[in-house]
Design a protein around this motif. Structure first.
Motif, PDB file in Angstrom:
ATOM      1  N   GLY A 140      12.178 -67.909  63.346  1.00 51.37           N
ATOM      2  CA  GLY A 140      12.482 -67.520  64.712  1.00 51.37           C
ATOM      3  C   GLY A 140      11.925 -68.541  65.687  1.00 51.37           C
ATOM      4  N   PRO A 141      12.301 -68.448  66.965  1.00 53.33           N
ATOM      5  CA  PRO A 141      11.850 -69.445  67.947  1.00 53.33           C
ATOM      6  C   PRO A 141      10.335 -69.496  68.100  1.00 53.33           C
ATOM      7  CG  PRO A 141      12.911 -67.590  69.039  1.00 53.33           C
ATOM      8  CD  PRO A 141      13.190 -67.450  67.578  1.00 53.33           C
ATOM      9  N   ALA A 142       9.679 -68.336  68.136  1.00 51.02           N
ATOM     10  CA  ALA A 142       8.218 -68.318  68.268  1.00 51.02           C
ATOM     11  C   ALA A 142       7.559 -68.892  67.020  1.00 51.02           C
ATOM     12  CB  ALA A 142       7.720 -66.897  68.523  1.00 51.02           C
ATOM     13  N   GLY A 143       8.118 -68.578  65.860  1.00 53.18           N
ATOM     14  CA  GLY A 143       7.578 -69.113  64.615  1.00 53.18           C
ATOM     15  C   GLY A 143       7.667 -70.623  64.558  1.00 53.18           C
ATOM     16  N   VAL A 144       8.799 -71.176  65.021  1.00 53.84           N
ATOM     17  CA  VAL A 144       8.968 -72.629  65.051  1.00 53.84           C
ATOM     18  C   VAL A 144       7.937 -73.269  65.970  1.00 53.84           C
ATOM     19  CG1 VAL A 144      10.489 -74.480  65.842  1.00 53.84           C
ATOM     20  CG2 VAL A 144      11.399 -72.652  64.422  1.00 53.84           C
ATOM     21  N   MET A 145       7.761 -72.690  67.158  1.00 55.92           N
ATOM     22  CA  MET A 145       6.825 -73.280  68.112  1.00 55.92           C
ATOM     23  C   MET A 145       5.394 -73.217  67.584  1.00 55.92           C
ATOM     24  SD  MET A 145       8.944 -74.364  70.159  1.00 55.92           S
ATOM     25  CE  MET A 145       7.652 -75.232  71.043  1.00 55.92           C
ATOM     26  N   PHE A 175       5.846 -65.102  46.716  1.00 55.69           N
ATOM     27  CA  PHE A 175       6.643 -64.016  47.280  1.00 55.69           C
ATOM     28  C   PHE A 175       7.624 -64.578  48.318  1.00 55.69           C
ATOM     29  CE2 PHE A 175       2.429 -62.242  46.247  1.00 55.69           C
ATOM     30  CZ  PHE A 175       2.798 -61.316  45.278  1.00 55.69           C
ATOM     31  N   PRO A 176       8.712 -65.213  47.866  1.00 54.19           N
ATOM     32  CA  PRO A 176       9.666 -65.825  48.803  1.00 54.19           C
ATOM     33  C   PRO A 176      10.376 -64.783  49.658  1.00 54.19           C
ATOM     34  CG  PRO A 176      10.559 -65.827  46.572  1.00 54.19           C
ATOM     35  CD  PRO A 176       9.143 -65.363  46.460  1.00 54.19           C
ATOM     36  N   ILE A 177      10.799 -65.196  50.833  1.00 53.49           N
ATOM     37  CA  ILE A 177      11.493 -64.297  51.752  1.00 53.49           C
ATOM     38  C   ILE A 177      12.875 -63.942  51.208  1.00 53.49           C
ATOM     39  CG2 ILE A 177      12.551 -64.124  54.048  1.00 53.49           C
ATOM     40  CD1 ILE A 177      10.313 -65.824  55.137  1.00 53.49           C
ATOM     41  N   GLY A 178      13.132 -62.642  51.125  1.00 50.91           N
ATOM     42  CA  GLY A 178      14.460 -62.167  50.723  1.00 50.91           C
ATOM     43  C   GLY A 178      14.776 -62.318  49.255  1.00 50.91           C
ATOM     44  N   GLU A 179      13.813 -62.708  48.439  1.00 49.88           N
ATOM     45  CA  GLU A 179      14.061 -62.875  47.012  1.00 49.88           C
ATOM     46  C   GLU A 179      12.911 -62.284  46.203  1.00 49.88           C
ATOM     47  OE1 GLU A 179      15.255 -66.796  45.722  1.00 49.88           O
ATOM     48  OE2 GLU A 179      15.862 -67.333  47.758  1.00 49.88           O
ATOM     49  N   ALA A 180      13.215 -61.933  44.964  1.00 47.60           N
ATOM     50  CA  ALA A 180      12.184 -61.411  44.078  1.00 47.60           C
ATOM     51  C   ALA A 180      11.341 -62.562  43.537  1.00 47.60           C
ATOM     52  CB  ALA A 180      12.831 -60.648  42.914  1.00 47.60           C
ATOM     53  N   PRO A 181      10.056 -62.313  43.270  1.00 42.34           N
ATOM     54  CA  PRO A 181       9.204 -63.366  42.712  1.00 42.34           C
ATOM     55  C   PRO A 181       9.761 -63.882  41.384  1.00 42.34           C
ATOM     56  CG  PRO A 181       7.883 -61.515  43.475  1.00 42.34           C
ATOM     57  CD  PRO A 181       9.316 -61.066  43.520  1.00 42.34           C
ATOM     58  N   SER A 182       9.714 -65.206  41.200  1.00 39.78           N
ATOM     59  CA  SER A 182      10.189 -65.805  39.958  1.00 39.78           C
ATOM     60  C   SER A 182       9.504 -67.141  39.751  1.00 39.78           C
ATOM     61  CB  SER A 182      11.708 -66.000  39.987  1.00 39.78           C
ATOM     62  OG  SER A 182      12.073 -66.985  40.928  1.00 39.78           O
ATOM     63  N   ALA A 183       9.374 -67.523  38.473  1.00 38.90           N
ATOM     64  CA  ALA A 183       8.754 -68.808  38.150  1.00 38.90           C
ATOM     65  C   ALA A 183       9.592 -69.955  38.702  1.00 38.90           C
ATOM     66  CB  ALA A 183       8.601 -68.944  36.632  1.00 38.90           C
ATOM     67  N   TYR A 184      10.912 -69.791  38.706  1.00 39.20           N
ATOM     68  CA  TYR A 184      11.807 -70.839  39.206  1.00 39.20           C
ATOM     69  C   TYR A 184      11.509 -71.140  40.671  1.00 39.20           C
ATOM     70  CZ  TYR A 184      16.167 -73.226  40.487  1.00 39.20           C
ATOM     71  OH  TYR A 184      17.078 -74.131  40.954  1.00 39.20           O
ATOM     72  N   ASN A 185      11.473 -70.085  41.492  1.00 42.10           N
ATOM     73  CA  ASN A 185      11.213 -70.277  42.922  1.00 42.10           C
ATOM     74  C   ASN A 185       9.802 -70.799  43.176  1.00 42.10           C
ATOM     75  OD1 ASN A 185      13.734 -69.472  43.921  1.00 42.10           O
ATOM     76  ND2 ASN A 185      13.178 -67.306  43.798  1.00 42.10           N
ATOM     77  N   PHE A 186       8.839 -70.350  42.363  1.00 43.99           N
ATOM     78  CA  PHE A 186       7.456 -70.796  42.557  1.00 43.99           C
ATOM     79  C   PHE A 186       7.336 -72.300  42.340  1.00 43.99           C
ATOM     80  CE2 PHE A 186       3.334 -71.955  40.761  1.00 43.99           C
ATOM     81  CZ  PHE A 186       2.492 -71.557  41.794  1.00 43.99           C
ATOM     82  N   PHE A 187       7.844 -72.788  41.215  1.00 44.31           N
ATOM     83  CA  PHE A 187       7.696 -74.215  40.924  1.00 44.31           C
ATOM     84  C   PHE A 187       8.576 -75.066  41.831  1.00 44.31           C
ATOM     85  CE2 PHE A 187       6.026 -72.607  36.847  1.00 44.31           C
ATOM     86  CZ  PHE A 187       4.823 -73.305  36.844  1.00 44.31           C
ATOM     87  N   ALA A 200      11.666 -63.992  63.216  1.00 41.74           N
ATOM     88  CA  ALA A 200      12.729 -63.609  62.283  1.00 41.74           C
ATOM     89  C   ALA A 200      12.201 -62.717  61.162  1.00 41.74           C
ATOM     90  CB  ALA A 200      13.390 -64.854  61.698  1.00 41.74           C
ATOM     91  N   PHE A 201      11.116 -63.130  60.522  1.00 44.43           N
ATOM     92  CA  PHE A 201      10.563 -62.381  59.385  1.00 44.43           C
ATOM     93  C   PHE A 201       9.061 -62.184  59.531  1.00 44.43           C
ATOM     94  CE2 PHE A 201      14.462 -64.251  57.697  1.00 44.43           C
ATOM     95  CZ  PHE A 201      15.048 -63.176  57.051  1.00 44.43           C
ATOM     96  N   GLY A 202       8.608 -61.966  60.761  1.00 40.02           N
ATOM     97  CA  GLY A 202       7.204 -61.680  60.991  1.00 40.02           C
ATOM     98  C   GLY A 202       6.292 -62.829  60.617  1.00 40.02           C
ATOM     99  N   PHE A 203       5.085 -62.480  60.159  1.00 36.56           N
ATOM    100  CA  PHE A 203       4.087 -63.504  59.854  1.00 36.56           C
ATOM    101  C   PHE A 203       4.519 -64.381  58.687  1.00 36.56           C
ATOM    102  CE2 PHE A 203       0.208 -64.918  57.629  1.00 36.56           C
ATOM    103  CZ  PHE A 203      -0.354 -65.670  58.650  1.00 36.56           C
ATOM    104  N   LYS A 204       5.199 -63.784  57.704  1.00 34.93           N
ATOM    105  CA  LYS A 204       5.657 -64.586  56.562  1.00 34.93           C
ATOM    106  C   LYS A 204       6.675 -65.620  57.015  1.00 34.93           C
ATOM    107  CE  LYS A 204       6.167 -62.818  52.462  1.00 34.93           C
ATOM    108  NZ  LYS A 204       6.668 -62.073  51.265  1.00 34.93           N
ATOM    109  N   GLY A 205       7.515 -65.265  57.965  1.00 34.70           N
ATOM    110  CA  GLY A 205       8.472 -66.226  58.504  1.00 34.70           C
ATOM    111  C   GLY A 205       7.776 -67.375  59.197  1.00 34.70           C
ATOM    112  N   VAL A 206       6.697 -67.063  59.930  1.00 30.81           N
ATOM    113  CA  VAL A 206       5.924 -68.113  60.593  1.00 30.81           C
ATOM    114  C   VAL A 206       5.321 -69.049  59.554  1.00 30.81           C
ATOM    115  CG1 VAL A 206       3.931 -68.599  62.062  1.00 30.81           C
ATOM    116  CG2 VAL A 206       5.422 -66.675  62.602  1.00 30.81           C
TER     117      VAL A 206
END
Length: 600
Positions: free
Chosen positions: A124-129, A517-529, A277-283
């Motif tokens: 979101g705009p505030a998160g970007v700033m 813990f990626p946004i909008g996705e389930a935790p996975s080794a693929y996303n982590f690495f 957009a997604f709160g603190f995690k989005g920031v």
């Protein structure tokens, strides 16, 4: 003169005598006799012959070489690192205007112009700033510490050598190779981005054709040597600066309803869909994107060994970082976040190689201005070419430095008579052809994993700079040395480096959280690495060096740190006299001039 100053003179003289003994009477690297003779010979031989001769090895005796250093069995690994990096065969051909434009425009590329779109969609705009302002303060403090080290030690390799000599060699090895990998994979990525940007005008064009065209352009520029790099970056940076300034003016007009649509934008996108957009995690997701966009600011440290007058030119270039951050990043992103909502469908799935997802382009399209989106895409194309050009410079100088330190094959450190690390440049250019994978349907996966290898490299590099500066200041204190010996002192001080180190550590923690813990996705080794592979690669590199060299020293003690080898000024009396005269002259100037000189 105090006793400390006399001790410093003795240490400086002892360092010089060691170099002279090792090189068996070879001439000083500052001598210009050979260069003058070469110039006259070149004129008589002709341009083409001179060009061919420039690729030959350095003439024996023209500069101090590493041959005798490497053969001397009485030296430790760290002593070889210090001596070799202090006596590189690179040429000092970068002028003040080159450094200032490099400092202003080196990192205005796809990270800002395109990658900020992905950050806007998740933060979101505030998160970007928040993300860009926090990282801006971190970069400013880090660059001040780097400036102090680079002006004091204008040596080949810059920050990876600082990590080797002020922390310990294994860290320098890991940081050096990680930084090399960051820009090594960046060249083919930027070539692909160029070919995709061209598709903005014509989707029927075969991407491979333009990959080859842009690759040939970059190869040509990189073979011109450091002066060619400086001139090309000067032109590229001028175009980017003018474009960003133009966008800032246009953005203000569009927000106030002065565009063709006559629609007053105001702060409606901050209200709907909202600032986050997604709160603190989005920031948290914006920090690494911001770090990627600021990546390249530290490249000034690599130019130190190729700068004509490091004491006078480097401080000006370092200080320019503040203005770039304040003007080109913060103001332009404020306008972008006001003109584009984070829920815009064109931002979904935005990547650093898709110019159509640039929030800068989207803002202009939303304003109803015809023609300007094409101009902005042309600027993006130039910016991407500039980053590709800079990536060859960064990788070749990093690889050359690693070879000088005995951390890479010796042949990769070959420097020709023109001062080009030739084999390192050719190796990087050759890997650029990996961009031909654009013809494959697996290009996205291939580049994702290549970027994952060094995705956190900028953060690791900045953290190493912070810690190196802290340890350097500690060594100066323990060894009874005075800051009056330094021709440039960090405006942020040693506490600025502590602050920069803290922010970089917090960014690594935040990125670990997002990786697990990626946004909008389930935790996975693929996303982590995919998000955090750079960290285990860095640890593996560090461990490899420890096993290879059988050196398990955790860190270099402050009393044992060499604060003399590679110093730009050994005559401390003369240095302090020059500084005193410059301060006296500045004191006679008006307040406006003194204020300007402090920041610029």
């Amino acid at each position: 003169m105090s006793s400390n100053s006399h001790d410093n003179d003795e240490k400086g003289e002892s360092t010089i005598s060691v170099l002279q003994n090792i090189t068996s009477g070879s001439s000083s690297p500052n001598t210009t006799t050979i260069d003058t003779n070469n110039n006259s010979n070149n004129e008589s031989q002709g341009v083409w012959t001179s060009f061919l001769d420039s690729f030959k090895p350095v003439i024996p005796g023209e500069t101090l070489t590493s041959m005798h250093v490497d053969d001397d069995k009485s030296l430790t690994n760290l002593q070889r690192i210090n001596l070799n990096s202090a006596n590189s065969n690179l040429k000092r051909k970068l002028k003040t205007r080159h450094l200032q434009m490099i400092s202003i425009g080196s990192s205005i590329g796809s990270g800002l112009l395109v990658g900020s779109g992905g950050a806007l969609s998740t933060g979101g705009p505030a998160g970007v700033m928040i993300g860009w302002i926090v990282m801006a303060s971190c970069v400013y403090a880090t660059m001040q510490g780097l400036g102090e080290l680079a002006v004091t030690f204008p040596i080949s390799g810059g920050f990876n050598v600082y990590a080797s000599r002020f922390l310990e060699p294994a860290i320098g090895f890991a940081i050096g190779w990680n930084y090399f990998m960051q820009f090594f994979v960046l060249l083919p990525l930027e070539l692909v981005a160029c070919s995709i940007t061209i598709k903005y005008w014509n989707h029927d064009i075969n991407s491979i054709v333009f990959v080859i065209i842009f690759w040939v352009c970059i190869v040509f520029i990189t073979l011109l040597g450091v002066k060619g790099y400086g001139e090309s970056e000067f032109i590229f940076s001028m175009v980017k600066i003018v474009a960003i300034l133009g966008f800032i003016i246009l953005g203000v007009v569009l927000i106030c309803g002065g565009g063709p649509n006559h629609t007053f934008v105001g702060g409606k996108f901050w209200r709907t869909p909202g600032p986050f957009a997604f709160g603190f995690k989005g920031v948290a997701t914006t920090f690494v994107t911001a770090a990627f966009s600021y990546g390249g600011t530290e490249m000034i440290g690599l130019t130190a060994a190729e700068t004509e007058n490091p004491r006078k030119t480097l401080p000006k270039a370092i200080k320019q970082v503040f203005w770039r951050i304040a003007l080109f990043y913060i103001i332009s992103l404020t306008l972008v976040c006001t003109l584009v909502g984070y829920n815009d469908d064109r931002l979904i799935g935005a990547s650093s190689v898709d110019a159509t997802a640039s929030p800068f382009v989207i803002a202009i399209v939303n304003g109803g201005i015809r023609g300007l989106p094409s101009v902005m895409n042309a600027v993006i194309l130039i910016s991407v070419l500039s980053v590709g050009n800079a990536s060859v410079y960064a990788t070749s100088r990093s690889l050359n430095s690693l070879a000088e330190q005995g951390m890479a094959p010796k042949w990769t450190g070959y420097v020709d008579r023109a001062g080009r690390p030739l084999f390192a440049i050719l190796l990087t250019d050759a890997f650029g052809l990996f961009a031909l994978i654009v013809a494959s349907n697996k290009q996205v996966e291939a580049f994702d994993w290549l970027l994952a290898l060094s995705g956190l490299s900028s953060v690791f590099t900045w953290l190493a700079i912070n810690l190196s500066h802290i340890r350097f200041r500690r060594a100066m204190h323990v060894q009874g040395r005075s800051l009056n010996e330094l021709s440039y002192v960090s405006q942020a001080g040693v506490w600025g480096s502590y602050y920069g180190a803290l922010i970089n550590i917090l960014v690594l923690i935040a990125q670990f959280w997002i990786a697990v813990f990626p946004i909008g996705e389930a935790p996975s080794a693929y996303n982590f690495f995919l998000s955090y592979l750079g960290f285990p690669v860095l640890i593996t590199s560090w461990l490899f060096y420890k096993i290879w060299k059988k050196d398990w020293t955790p860190f270099i003690r402050a009393k044992d740190i060499d604060v003399d080898a590679g110093r730009a000024n050994i005559d401390l009396d003369l240095l302090q006299q020059e500084i005193a005269e410059e301060k006296a002259q500045l004191a006679e100037k008006s307040f406006i001039v003194r204020w300007y000189r402090f920041w610029c």
